[in-house]
Write an enzyme that holds these catalytic residues in place. Sequence first.
Site, PDB file in Angstrom:
ATOM      1  N   ASP A 136       2.500   3.864  -2.443  1.00 21.49           N
ATOM      2  CA  ASP A 136       3.914   3.511  -2.545  1.00 21.49           C
ATOM      3  C   ASP A 136       4.297   2.658  -1.342  1.00 21.49           C
ATOM      4  OD1 ASP A 136       6.445   3.332  -3.581  1.00 21.49           O
ATOM      5  OD2 ASP A 136       7.022   5.383  -3.154  1.00 21.49           O
TER       6      ASP A 136
ATOM      7  N   ASP B 220       4.000   7.443   0.798  1.00 18.56           N
ATOM      8  CA  ASP B 220       4.551   6.667   1.908  1.00 18.56           C
ATOM      9  C   ASP B 220       3.783   6.942   3.196  1.00 18.56           C
ATOM     10  OD1 ASP B 220       6.515   5.756   0.198  1.00 18.56           O
ATOM     11  OD2 ASP B 220       8.015   7.211   0.876  1.00 18.56           O
TER      12      ASP B 220
ATOM     13  N   ARG C  93       9.276  -6.025  -0.811  1.00 16.49           N
ATOM     14  CA  ARG C  93       9.925  -5.047   0.062  1.00 16.49           C
ATOM     15  C   ARG C  93       9.504  -5.214   1.518  1.00 16.49           C
ATOM     16  NH1 ARG C  93      10.078   0.634  -3.469  1.00 16.49           N
ATOM     17  NH2 ARG C  93      10.805  -0.308  -5.423  1.00 16.49           N
TER      18      ARG C  93
ATOM     19  N   ASP D 166       9.612   3.755   4.576  1.00 21.44           N
ATOM     20  CA  ASP D 166      10.761   3.962   3.695  1.00 21.44           C
ATOM     21  C   ASP D 166      11.842   4.803   4.360  1.00 21.44           C
ATOM     22  OD1 ASP D 166       9.438   2.551   1.772  1.00 21.44           O
ATOM     23  OD2 ASP D 166       9.435   4.145   0.265  1.00 21.44           O
TER      24      ASP D 166
END
Length: 367
Positions: A190, A161, A243, A194
């Site tokens: 990834d 991340d 996302r 997040d």
Amino acid sequence: MKRATSARLGAALATLTLAAATGTLVSVPAASAATGPATGYASQNGGTTGGAGGQTVRATTGTAIHAALCGRASSSTPLVIEVTGTITHAGTKKVSGSSCDTADGVIELKKISNVTIVGVGSGAVFDQVGIHIREAKNIIIQNVTVRNVKKSGSPTSNGGDAIGMESNVRNVWVDHTTLEASGGESEGYDGLFDMKNNTQYVTLSYSVLRNSGRGGLVGSSESDRSNGFITYHHNRYENIDSRAPLLRGGIAHMYNNHYVRLNESGINSRAGARARVDNNYFEDSKDVLGTFYTDEAGYWQVGGNVFDNVTWSQPGSENHPAGPDPVSNTTVSIPYSHRLDAAGCVPAVVNRTAGANKGLQVSDGSC
């Protein structure tokens, strides 16, 4: 409109050439790294001020950032860390102290509060080094680039991340950043942004997220519904597979963002999440809003958005697009004041203002 700090940041940099060259940690006047007020949900719950009022230091390595955290009188002593140059994986080492909990190969903001990290001078680039915020509150990250953080391959950092938050995080403002990868999970990356495990009162503003399989999530699983009160405004999402973001539970507000080439899905509201989606510009994208990859429904309130060359898939058991003519299926009350730019102006405004090294410019309400 430019924030008044730009000239002072440049002046401070000029006086510290030797420190920047050696990578040492030095004190500079506190006024040199002031930031504007937090916006969105980060302005709630007591507000987000970062290290305002505390000592200001300069760092050119990840190790020096950790040393600044560990050198405070306590884990809550206000601190502004000005960062310049390229922060590398090899130059980011664990530092120990009673006011910090750091680790090798990642910028670790753990069990701390009242910290600002701001890029100055010609820029600050975190190259293959992620920023991890855990059990922390009142954090500002501003005017930095974080790129190519991997969870597989070499080197690895922060679970792949760019910026990740977890475990009882409160009041984080991430502003004028550029978060980017060079592919998706199969290439070792990834998420770019997040949040999970009880992370609340966060704003992402005037930032660029690009070239990633995953833009970011709120909630790590369908049962992780303790997160929320997230604002995304004046950001550009470009060449993102999915996302943008994924929401599991909680409330999020997206306004005045420019979404370009969302390749598979965009705002994925599911597992009871409620998204307010105002005056955004969606372009050359697919399934930009809905509940996807699950039968656990999420909800949205929409208004003033532009859908420019957006395609929509057919509904299915785990595929519930909001389009082709999105309508609201919930209402979301927003507690903070904000001004909406017209959606038609959003591409020009965001192109002019979003991302690192844009002089911290913000919208003045015009195209």
